[in-house]
Design an enzyme around this catalytic site. Structure first.
Site, mmCIF file in Angstrom:
data_model
loop_
_atom_site.group_PDB
_atom_site.id
_atom_site.type_symbol
_atom_site.label_atom_id
_atom_site.label_comp_id
_atom_site.label_asym_id
_atom_site.label_seq_id
_atom_site.Cartn_x
_atom_site.Cartn_y
_atom_site.Cartn_z
ATOM 1 C CB CYS A 29 -48.987 10.011 -36.273
ATOM 2 S SG CYS A 29 -48.990 11.336 -37.484
ATOM 3 C CG HIS A 45 -46.062 7.609 -37.029
ATOM 4 N ND1 HIS A 45 -46.669 7.481 -38.261
ATOM 5 C CD2 HIS A 45 -45.802 8.942 -36.872
ATOM 6 C CE1 HIS A 45 -46.772 8.678 -38.811
ATOM 7 N NE2 HIS A 45 -46.246 9.580 -37.998
ATOM 8 C CG ASN A 89 -45.955 11.216 -41.246
ATOM 9 O OD1 ASN A 89 -46.942 10.490 -41.114
ATOM 10 N ND2 ASN A 89 -45.572 12.070 -40.326
HETATM 11 O O1 UT7 Z 1 -46.239 12.400 -37.804
HETATM 12 C C1 UT7 Z 1 -45.842 12.946 -36.576
HETATM 13 C C2 UT7 Z 1 -45.542 14.354 -36.634
HETATM 14 N N1 UT7 Z 1 -44.411 14.811 -37.392
HETATM 15 C C3 UT7 Z 1 -43.114 14.525 -37.102
HETATM 16 O O2 UT7 Z 1 -42.763 13.637 -36.397
HETATM 17 C C4 UT7 Z 1 -42.078 15.457 -37.709
HETATM 18 C C5 UT7 Z 1 -41.016 15.820 -36.702
HETATM 19 N N2 UT7 Z 1 -40.074 16.796 -37.202
HETATM 20 C C6 UT7 Z 1 -39.208 16.571 -38.222
HETATM 21 O O3 UT7 Z 1 -39.238 15.509 -38.816
HETATM 22 C C7 UT7 Z 1 -38.180 17.615 -38.564
HETATM 23 O O4 UT7 Z 1 -38.242 18.647 -37.592
HETATM 24 C C8 UT7 Z 1 -38.373 18.251 -39.971
HETATM 25 C C9 UT7 Z 1 -38.032 17.229 -41.036
HETATM 26 C C10 UT7 Z 1 -39.804 18.732 -40.167
HETATM 27 C C11 UT7 Z 1 -37.426 19.438 -40.157
HETATM 28 O O5 UT7 Z 1 -36.092 19.017 -39.943
HETATM 29 P P1 UT7 Z 1 -35.137 19.838 -38.964
HETATM 30 O O6 UT7 Z 1 -33.840 19.189 -38.970
HETATM 31 O O7 UT7 Z 1 -35.847 19.952 -37.637
HETATM 32 O O8 UT7 Z 1 -35.037 21.243 -39.696
HETATM 33 P P2 UT7 Z 1 -35.298 22.686 -39.101
HETATM 34 O O9 UT7 Z 1 -36.756 22.980 -39.062
HETATM 35 O O10 UT7 Z 1 -34.491 22.854 -37.857
HETATM 36 O O11 UT7 Z 1 -34.626 23.582 -40.222
HETATM 37 C C12 UT7 Z 1 -33.200 23.586 -40.432
HETATM 38 C C13 UT7 Z 1 -32.892 24.492 -41.606
HETATM 39 C C14 UT7 Z 1 -33.557 25.878 -41.526
HETATM 40 O O12 UT7 Z 1 -32.687 26.818 -42.129
HETATM 41 P P3 UT7 Z 1 -31.751 27.764 -41.230
HETATM 42 O O13 UT7 Z 1 -32.696 28.531 -40.368
HETATM 43 O O14 UT7 Z 1 -30.871 26.836 -40.438
HETATM 44 O O15 UT7 Z 1 -31.028 28.580 -42.243
HETATM 45 C C15 UT7 Z 1 -34.800 25.732 -42.373
HETATM 46 O O16 UT7 Z 1 -35.219 26.957 -42.906
HETATM 47 O O17 UT7 Z 1 -33.398 23.894 -42.803
HETATM 48 C C16 UT7 Z 1 -34.294 24.814 -43.460
HETATM 49 N N3 UT7 Z 1 -35.344 24.025 -44.066
HETATM 50 C C17 UT7 Z 1 -35.223 23.484 -45.292
HETATM 51 N N4 UT7 Z 1 -34.234 23.539 -46.207
HETATM 52 C C18 UT7 Z 1 -34.435 22.862 -47.361
HETATM 53 C C19 UT7 Z 1 -36.538 23.662 -43.520
HETATM 54 N N5 UT7 Z 1 -37.219 22.899 -44.404
HETATM 55 C C20 UT7 Z 1 -36.420 22.779 -45.495
HETATM 56 C C21 UT7 Z 1 -36.571 22.109 -46.718
HETATM 57 N N6 UT7 Z 1 -35.556 22.178 -47.618
HETATM 58 N N7 UT7 Z 1 -37.679 21.399 -47.021
#
Ligand code: UT7
Length: 337
Positions: free
Chosen positions: A112, A254, A284
């Site tokens: 990216c 990005h 993305n």
């Molecule tokens: O291109 C450059 C590289 N990439 C990035 O810049 C991505 C950077 N990271 C992010 O954008 C975010 O971390 C994500 C969008 C990938 C994830 O969002 P988050 O707010 O960090 O979620 P999380 O991983 O902390 O998960 C929160 C909760 C979890 O459940 P519990 O443990 O709180 O019960 C996950 O299991 O959300 C759950 N979860 C989902 N729920 C519904 C994770 N993915 C999903 C999903 N749908 N797709």
């Protein structure tokens, strides 16, 4: 000498998947994806390839610049999703465009941050007088690297390509600032790859079982890295060029996550209106996200000669960087005009 942009182009596949389509594949829902990422849909290749999208985006950028392919002396493609190992995507673009005088190579693996690094590389060649013209492209078929059974990643990514034609201009160039931290590379990996996305191609999803062949990401680690390092590197690039926030018309980041863009704006104490976004439409698209957005702004008539922009990329490696661009692209040409 200075490297300046004189035309932009992009290519977006017409096939789309919205959040409800993704919810049919994994345990997720439209509201979660919108709130946590800002993404609403993504465009996915069907008949296109990374090379064909790159070539079309490059052709449109040449038309926008009013330049012929034969005038190109350098073609650089930033990509982590080339269709084949050899020949490189840039050489495939050369063949497709008939850019017979160009030297061609890919910048692989910068992910990216790829477009920013490719832009810097082309600028350095132009400033040094090695080449007089360049075509810089970011093109990705991330759908082929995406694990469509992993809800932590498959909600994010999309396919597409963006391009900029550059030429040597008068005056001194702007200093870029770039960084890498290989020690944190495990946060975002893809060990090997399948050559298909299993959605719109013959390889069946049930045959694609090795998780190492897909993007694996510690989302929270990458998120924290981005919201800390991107504002820092933007401050660094402003200081390196004796500029202030008020000198910058737009910050073109990005397009990874709406919350990352909002957090960067807040940390810089800049209005969110200075941070255009299109990730709602495309998700993305890694190295393609910055040039696709740049092309939309250019074709939409938002950019005027003399305005200063900051382009900032961040991602796998980990890598991140920012560059100042002084807009000098005189030809406005909306698609379909
Ligand atoms: O291109 C450059 C590289 N990439 C990035 O810049 C991505 C950077 N990271 C992010 O954008 C975010 O971390 C994500 C969008 C990938 C994830 O969002 P988050 O707010 O960090 O979620 P999380 O991983 O902390 O998960 C929160 C909760 C979890 O459940 P519990 O443990 O709180 O019960 C996950 O299991 O959300 C759950 N979860 C989902 N729920 C519904 C994770 N993915 C999903 C999903 N749908 N797709």
């Amino acid at each position: 000498m200075n490297g300046i942009i004189c035309g932009t182009g992009s290519y977006i596949p017409s096939y789309t998947m919205d959040n409800n389509d993704i919810a049919g594949l994994v345990d997720t829902n439209d509201m979660w994806i919108r709130e946590r990422t800002g993404v609403v849909k993504r465009h996915i290749i069907k008949d296109e390839t990374t090379a064909s999208m790159a070539a079309e985006a490059g052709k449109r950028a040449l038309e926008n610049a009013g330049m012929k392919a034969e005038e190109l002396e350098l073609i650089l493609v930033a990509t982590i999703s080339s269709n084949v190992i050899l020949p490189c995507t840039a050489c495939e673009v050369q063949k497709s465009l008939g850019a017979v005088h160009a030297t061609c190579f890919d910048l692989g693996g910068a992910a990216c941050t790829g477009f920013v690094l490719a832009y810097n590389t082309a600028s350095a060649y132009l400033e040094a007088g090695v080449y007089k013209t360049a075509l810089v492209i970011g093109s990705e078929s991330l759908s082929a690297l995406t694990n469509w059974k992993d809800r932590r990643t498959c909600i994010l990514f999309g396919d597409g390509a963006g391009a900029a034609v550059m030429k040597a201009g008068e005056g001194k160039g702007w200093l870029p600032v770039t960084h890498s931290d290989g020690g944190k590379g495990e946060a975002l990996t893809c060990r090997s790859r399948y050559c298909s996305n299993g959605l719109t191609s013959k390889l069946r999803p049930e045959d694609m079982t090795d998780e190492a062949n897909f993007i694996q990401m510690d989302g929270q680690a990458v998120f924290k890295f981005a919201v800390k390092r991107v504002p820092e590197v933007i401050q660094e690039v402003l200081e390196a060029n004796a500029l202030k926030g008020e000198d910058i018309f737009l910050y073109i980041l990005h397009q990874a996550n709406k919350r990352i863009v909002e957090a960067v704006a807040k940390r810089l104490s800049e209005p969110i209106e200075k941070f255009p976004m299109n990730l709602e439409e495309y998700g993305n698209t890694s190295s393609a996200s910055i040039p696709i957005l740049l092309d939309e702004l250019n074709r939409g008539g938002r950019l005027k000669t003399g305005q200063k922009l900051v382009l900032a990329g961040f991602g796998a490696g980990l890598t991140w960087g920012a560059v100042v661009v002084e807009w000098s692209c005189p030809v406005k040409q909306p698609y379909g005009s």
